[in-house]
Write an enzyme that holds these catalytic residues in place. Structure first.
Site, short mmCIF file in Angstrom:
data_model
loop_
_atom_site.label_atom_id
_atom_site.label_comp_id
_atom_site.label_asym_id
_atom_site.label_seq_id
_atom_site.Cartn_x
_atom_site.Cartn_y
_atom_site.Cartn_z
N ASP A 1 0.82 -1.21 0.00
CA ASP A 1 0.00 0.00 0.00
C ASP A 1 0.86 1.27 0.00
OD1 ASP A 1 -2.37 1.39 -0.01
OD2 ASP A 1 -2.69 1.24 2.16
N ASN B 1 -11.04 -2.37 -5.41
CA ASN B 1 -10.29 -1.35 -6.16
C ASN B 1 -10.95 -0.94 -7.48
OD1 ASN B 1 -7.06 -2.59 -5.00
ND2 ASN B 1 -8.22 -0.84 -4.26
C1 IPE Z 1 -5.45 -2.69 -0.25
O1 IPE Z 1 -5.13 -1.34 -0.34
C2 IPE Z 1 -5.38 -3.33 -1.60
C3 IPE Z 1 -4.07 -3.44 -2.20
C4 IPE Z 1 -2.93 -3.11 -1.65
C5 IPE Z 1 -4.04 -4.01 -3.53
P1 IPE Z 1 -6.24 -0.22 -0.49
O2 IPE Z 1 -5.52 1.07 -0.55
O3 IPE Z 1 -7.15 -0.55 -1.60
O4 IPE Z 1 -7.05 -0.34 0.87
P2 IPE Z 1 -7.89 0.75 1.66
O5 IPE Z 1 -8.86 1.35 0.69
O6 IPE Z 1 -6.93 1.75 2.18
O7 IPE Z 1 -8.55 0.00 2.76
C1 IPE Z 2 -1.70 0.27 -3.31
O1 IPE Z 2 -1.45 1.64 -3.33
C2 IPE Z 2 -1.89 -0.31 -4.69
C3 IPE Z 2 -3.29 -0.63 -5.03
C4 IPE Z 2 -4.29 -0.59 -4.19
C5 IPE Z 2 -3.56 -1.02 -6.40
P1 IPE Z 2 -2.62 2.69 -3.30
O2 IPE Z 2 -3.02 3.01 -4.70
O3 IPE Z 2 -3.73 2.24 -2.42
O4 IPE Z 2 -1.89 3.95 -2.66
P2 IPE Z 2 -2.50 4.95 -1.58
O5 IPE Z 2 -2.98 4.12 -0.43
O6 IPE Z 2 -3.62 5.69 -2.24
O7 IPE Z 2 -1.35 5.84 -1.22
MG MG Z 3 -4.11 2.43 -0.46
#
Ligand code: IPE
Ligand code: IPE
Ligand code: MG
Length: 243
Positions: free
Chosen positions: A21, A69
């Site tokens: 993340d 997502n």
């Molecule tokens: C979890 O991260 C999913 C992945 C790392 C692929 P998210 O960024 O989607 O999770 P939330 O929305 O912060 O819970």
């Molecule tokens: C994790 O990084 C990757 C995916 C969920 C695909 P994020 O895209 O959630 O990055 P932040 O949490 O918005 O910084």
């Molecule tokens: Mg995230």
């Protein structure tokens, strides 16, 4: 469960799972679009895979895209799907040659056919490898996985292949996407958020958790080694009392 109690803590975690993340914030801090962060994040994966054997980690599972997502903008979702295709095309040969066995978990039904074909091909290509087992969770959600498993189990019962009396935790887990994998010993989440976000809900019932502040594109092999190393100091009891 007997198998878990036998886990040799001194040997370190056999299976590490990572919620990668923080890509979006990493890009934002640089005044760049979120996809720039996803590209930087994807480049990190190889380094962590390569760091596994030295740490005694046989299984590495990474969360690449969740069933939630899809709620992101069309631009981000399309960019991520393109990145996954390009990633497989670019990395397949190298993964194969370095002895990595790749598997995908998650629901493939909603994914583009071209991407699914590439995933199938990479799984097949690397199916004889055994140095590191890399599992990529793509359109994966823990609740979705358990629901799909329950549906398949119900089908077996309806068609008379199983009796409802046979249903126990062991039977249900055979229908999960992860049925060939051991449960994760350690789950790491980067970017400072302390939540699971629907990752490996069933499998992580007794996993240790490490929530670290580093954003995923900044996560290095050194930090991975440090986090994995700290696992040895933990006392996993699995509900029992140590004598
Ligand atoms: C979890 O991260 C999913 C992945 C790392 C692929 P998210 O960024 O989607 O999770 P939330 O929305 O912060 O819970
Ligand atoms: C994790 O990084 C990757 C995916 C969920 C695909 P994020 O895209 O959630 O990055 P932040 O949490 O918005 O910084
Ligand atoms: Mg995230």
């Amino acid at each position: 469960m007997a198998k878990e109690v036998q886990t040799d803590q001194a040997k370190g975690p056999e299976h590490v799972a990572i919620i990668m993340d923080g890509n979006g914030r990493w890009a934002q801090m640089r005044g760049r679009p979120r996809l720039f962060g996803h590209h930087a994040g994807a480049r990190r994966v190889r380094e962590i895979v390569e760091a596994c054997p030295a740490q005694g980690v046989k299984y590495l599972t990474v969360f690449a895209f969740s069933t939630e997502n899809w709620k992101r903008t069309q631009t981000e979702v399309a960019g991520l799907m393109k990145l996954f295709r390009r990633y497989i095309l670019r990395e397949s040969r190298d993964l194969y040659e370095s002895g990595v066995r790749v598997r995908f978990i998650g629901d493939r039904v909603r994914l583009d056919d071209k991407l699914v074909n590439l995933m199938d091909e990479l799984e097949l290509l690397t199916s004889g490898n055994d140095r590191v087992h890399l599992t990529i969770a793509l359109n994966y959600g823990g609740r979705d996985e358990v629901t799909r498993a329950a549906k398949r189990l119900a089908y077996e019962i309806e068609t008379g292949k199983l009796s409802y009396k046979d249903v126990d935790a062991e039977t249900l887990s055979r229908f999960l996407d992860t049925h060939v994998l051991p449960d994760p010993d350690l789950v790491i989440r980067t970017s400072g958020e302390a939540r699971i976000s629907n990752f490996l809900l069933w499998q992580s019932a007794y996993s240790e958790y490490e929530f670290i502040d580093t954003l995923w594109p900044d996560f290095t092999a050194e930090e991975f080694a440090r986090v994995v190393g700290s696992y040895g100091a933990r006392d996993r009891r699995f509900g029992a009392v140590k004598v």
